[in-house]
Scaffold this motif. Structure first.
Motif, PDB file in Angstrom:
ATOM      1  N   GLY A  34       4.429  18.673   6.823  1.00  0.00           N
ATOM      2  CA  GLY A  34       5.427  19.241   5.926  1.00  0.00           C
ATOM      3  C   GLY A  34       6.358  20.172   6.678  1.00  0.00           C
ATOM      4  N   SER A  35       7.453  20.528   6.013  1.00  0.00           N
ATOM      5  CA  SER A  35       8.435  21.407   6.636  1.00  0.00           C
ATOM      6  C   SER A  35       8.925  22.368   5.565  1.00  0.00           C
ATOM      7  N   ARG A  36       9.963  23.140   5.895  1.00  0.00           N
ATOM      8  CA  ARG A  36      10.513  24.055   4.898  1.00  0.00           C
ATOM      9  C   ARG A  36      11.064  23.282   3.700  1.00  0.00           C
ATOM     10  N   HIS A  37      11.535  22.061   3.958  1.00  0.00           N
ATOM     11  CA  HIS A  37      12.180  21.283   2.883  1.00  0.00           C
ATOM     12  C   HIS A  37      11.224  20.301   2.210  1.00  0.00           C
ATOM     13  N   GLU A  38      10.135  19.939   2.900  1.00  0.00           N
ATOM     14  CA  GLU A  38       9.291  18.886   2.343  1.00  0.00           C
ATOM     15  C   GLU A  38       7.828  19.305   2.333  1.00  0.00           C
ATOM     16  N   PRO A  39       7.105  18.908   1.263  1.00  0.00           N
ATOM     17  CA  PRO A  39       5.683  19.247   1.190  1.00  0.00           C
ATOM     18  C   PRO A  39       4.889  18.391   2.176  1.00  0.00           C
ATOM     19  N   PRO A  40       3.659  18.793   2.484  1.00  0.00           N
ATOM     20  CA  PRO A  40       2.817  17.931   3.321  1.00  0.00           C
ATOM     21  C   PRO A  40       2.663  16.572   2.646  1.00  0.00           C
ATOM     22  N   GLN A  41       2.794  15.526   3.401  1.00  0.00           N
ATOM     23  CA  GLN A  41       2.706  14.170   2.837  1.00  0.00           C
ATOM     24  C   GLN A  41       2.472  13.183   3.969  1.00  0.00           C
ATOM     25  N   PHE A  42       2.298  11.927   3.591  1.00  0.00           N
ATOM     26  CA  PHE A  42       2.192  10.885   4.597  1.00  0.00           C
ATOM     27  C   PHE A  42       3.584  10.374   4.939  1.00  0.00           C
ATOM     28  N   THR A  43       3.728   9.938   6.173  1.00  0.00           N
ATOM     29  CA  THR A  43       4.960   9.284   6.606  1.00  0.00           C
ATOM     30  C   THR A  43       4.561   7.950   7.212  1.00  0.00           C
ATOM     31  N   ARG A  44       5.544   7.063   7.371  1.00  0.00           N
ATOM     32  CA  ARG A  44       5.159   5.762   7.915  1.00  0.00           C
ATOM     33  C   ARG A  44       5.827   5.442   9.239  1.00  0.00           C
ATOM     34  N   GLY A  45       5.073   4.733  10.042  1.00  0.00           N
ATOM     35  CA  GLY A  45       5.632   4.048  11.194  1.00  0.00           C
ATOM     36  C   GLY A  45       5.686   2.592  10.793  1.00  0.00           C
TER      37      GLY A  45
ATOM     38  N   GLU B 292       1.978   8.233  -6.202  1.00  0.00           N
ATOM     39  CA  GLU B 292       1.333   9.539  -6.323  1.00  0.00           C
ATOM     40  C   GLU B 292       2.163  10.651  -5.684  1.00  0.00           C
ATOM     41  N   GLY B 293       3.287  10.266  -5.092  1.00  0.00           N
ATOM     42  CA  GLY B 293       4.115  11.258  -4.408  1.00  0.00           C
ATOM     43  C   GLY B 293       3.565  11.690  -3.068  1.00  0.00           C
ATOM     44  N   LEU B 294       2.600  10.923  -2.552  1.00  0.00           N
ATOM     45  CA  LEU B 294       1.957  11.328  -1.292  1.00  0.00           C
ATOM     46  C   LEU B 294       2.604  10.683  -0.074  1.00  0.00           C
ATOM     47  N   MET B 295       3.537   9.761  -0.310  1.00  0.00           N
ATOM     48  CA  MET B 295       4.179   9.056   0.806  1.00  0.00           C
ATOM     49  C   MET B 295       5.666   9.383   0.802  1.00  0.00           C
ATOM     50  N   ALA B 296       6.173   9.778   1.947  1.00  0.00           N
ATOM     51  CA  ALA B 296       7.601  10.055   2.039  1.00  0.00           C
ATOM     52  C   ALA B 296       8.377   8.786   1.697  1.00  0.00           C
TER      53      ALA B 296
ATOM     54  N   VAL C  50       0.834  -1.198   0.000  1.00  0.00           N
ATOM     55  CA  VAL C  50       0.000   0.000   0.000  1.00  0.00           C
ATOM     56  C   VAL C  50       0.871   1.252   0.000  1.00  0.00           C
ATOM     57  N   THR C  51       1.994   1.202   0.728  1.00  0.00           N
ATOM     58  CA  THR C  51       2.863   2.378   0.771  1.00  0.00           C
ATOM     59  C   THR C  51       3.404   2.687  -0.623  1.00  0.00           C
ATOM     60  N   GLY C  52       3.586   1.634  -1.428  1.00  0.00           N
ATOM     61  CA  GLY C  52       4.041   1.830  -2.804  1.00  0.00           C
ATOM     62  C   GLY C  52       2.994   2.548  -3.639  1.00  0.00           C
TER      63      GLY C  52
END
Lengths: 364, 157
Positions: free
Chosen positions: A264-275, A165-169, A158-160
């Protein structure tokens, strides 16, 4: 870690252990439970002991459970002690969980996904009512589980799907040699591979409580189970004398990809991250708790607010190992006669000083 | 005993060897021994190392596809044998079955001999591989039976 500081009392200890042997066996009129029976019929206890003992060997874990009278932390301790007697032949290639032959695979984020929702042998949707039929000594074996033709395809991650879509770090690709806390003492700050090693062998109950705390507001988590999968993966090693990788067997593992919001941060757009959670055997609760805590421990590197217990790497990593924890807690019951004698003397002298002061005051 | 030509390290040879080593690693010692009773007797071998039990640290990747981390150890038995003058067989198999590791190493050596290979593939490796594939297929069919078929539910919008 064991604390053994006993002199004398050999006779009492010998007799206590004889009683332990008798108590372990229970009513001798009943048949003894076999290690094979434990391996087959208490398989989730075996899985937990392998995970927390950090040693995959089903029959050894079953033996440890029998020897420990079902005390799973004691059993993990026995397994950890055994592993110290063996040489290390090397490390495996990283397991390819994408090629897992899934027995169970569910996603809480997508209903229809390639590979589908595969429930597997789960307690989910059972009514949690005691089944008194199981109390019969010799029940009929259950009817074999139904089978339908399988398409043979592996289930994509699923993370793939989100990453496309570029929505997952992305996880930066790396083949860096990971640190090993069984070789070098764990030091803080610990990088993520070391943290994951500590969590993978950490106590399920401790991690479950910490994971729960992140959901209740101690840490700003908004997790979704992107994917939970359980099944067999091949273990491969590349011994130098062969010059190529060989498979040494298959093991059952459980993997959890917890999807979390990231502003998101100064370097990265808002996105999903994973645990991320990965454990030996069928250990869904543990894999999920591990994934929640892994994500919480990433809060500092992601520039998020920190301060909740689950976000404190030193607190989590130094206290999640139940074999270490039980060693230090349980050592309190061993003789501390000399320490306590000095405490007694200190307390008596303090009280004497207070009493003398009170007498002086009364006299003035 | 006369030994045939020993296979080399071409890509094709490595693929073939990887396969039989993987099949042997997945079989039990009893299964391998049972298949060997159906095969021509193996030439005598010399133990060069082991069988000895040790550990391999199993690794995962963070996030499933990122940097490696140490997941936990697995018990492994390894064995190396010499067969005749040229062939050296190796085995690394999960678990603590010393007899299985030794049989796997002897078979690895014998299978490298082009003269012995066809008979051993037929008598030992292929039947084991077929049984393993059938076990895996049965598990896959059970999993497929628990796959949720949403088409049986009402359409939700």
């Amino acid at each position: 870690m064991a604390y053994v500081a006993v002199k004398g009392g050999e006779q009492a200890i010998g007799n206590a252990h004889a009683w332990l042997d008798e108590a372990r066996r229970g009513d001798a009129a009943l048949p003894a439970v076999s290690v094979r029976q434990i391996e087959e019929q208490l398989s989730l206890a075996v899985d937990r002991v392998m995970a927390e003992g950090a040693c995959h060997d089903r029959s050894l874990a079953a033996l440890a459970i029998k020897q420990a009278r079902g005390d799973l932390i004691e059993a993990a301790f026995l397994l950890r002690a055994y592993r110290t007697t063996l040489p290390r032949f090397g490390a495996s290639l990283p397991l390819d969980t994408g090629a897992m032959r899934v027995r169970r695979r569910v996603s809480a984020t997508y209903k229809d996904l390639p590979g589908g929702q595969v429930l597997g042998p789960t307690f989910d949707y059972t009514h949690r009512l005691l089944e008194f039929a199981l109390a019969a000594d010799e029940g009929e074996p259950p009817v074999p589980a139904p089978e339908v033709p399988a398409d043979g395809a592996t289930a994509p991650r699923v993370t793939g799907l989100l990453a496309q879509e570029g929505l997952m770090a992305d996880e930066p690709p790396s083949d860096a040699e990971p640190g090993d806390l069984t070789r070098e003492p764990l030091e803080i700050p610990a990088d993520r591979p070391l943290r994951l090693q500590a969590l993978a062998r950490g106590d399920e109950g401790f991690l479950l409580g910490l994971g729960y705390s992140t959901q209740r507001g101690y840490g700003n988590a908004h997790p979704f189970v992107g994917e939970l999968r359980m099944g067999e993966v091949a273990v491969e090693i590349a011994p130098p004398e062969l010059g190529f990788a060989v498979e040494i067997g298959d093991i059952l593992v459980t993997e959890c990809q917890m999807v979390n919001q990231f502003a998101g941060s100064r370097h990265e757009p808002p996105q999903f991250t994973r645990g991320y959670g990965l454990v030996f055997g069928q250990g869904e609760r543990k894999a999920m708790a591990m994934a929640l805590v892994d994500r919480a421990l990433r809060s500092a590197e992601l520039g998020e607010e920190t301060g909740a217990p689950a976000q404190d790497a030193e607190f989590v990593l130094y206290h999640c190992d139940n074999v270490e924890a039980t060693g230090f807690v349980e050592h309190l019951k061993l003789p501390h006669y000399v320490d306590f004698q000095s405490e007694l003397e200190k307390l008596r002298s303090l009280r004497a000083a207070v009493a003398a002061g009170a007498e002086r005051e009364a006299a003035e | 005993m006369d030994m045939g030509e020993i296979i080399g390290t071409t890509a094709e040879d490595v693929v073939a060897r990887r396969r039989w080593m993987g099949v042997l690693a997945r079989a039990s010692g009893a299964e391998i021994a049972a298949r060997l009773r159906e095969a021509a007797p193996l030439p005598p071998h010399t133990r060069l190392r082991g069988p000895e039990i040790g550990l391999v640290m199993a690794r995962g990747r963070q996030g499933g596809d990122g940097a490696p981390f140490n997941l936990g150890e697995i018990t492994v038995t390894r064995c190396t044998v010499g067969l005749g003058s040229a062939a050296v067989g190796h085995a690394y198999v999960a678990g603590r079955d010393a007899r299985k590791a030794e049989l796997a190493a002897v078979l690895d050596a014998a299978l490298q001999d082009r003269a012995l290979r066809p008979g051993l593939l037929d008598a030992v490796i292929e039947p084991l591989a077929t049984a393993q594939a059938e076990r895996a297929a049965r598990t896959a069919r059970k999993a497929a039976a628990t796959r949720v078929d949403f088409s049986t539910l009402a359409v939700m919008r």
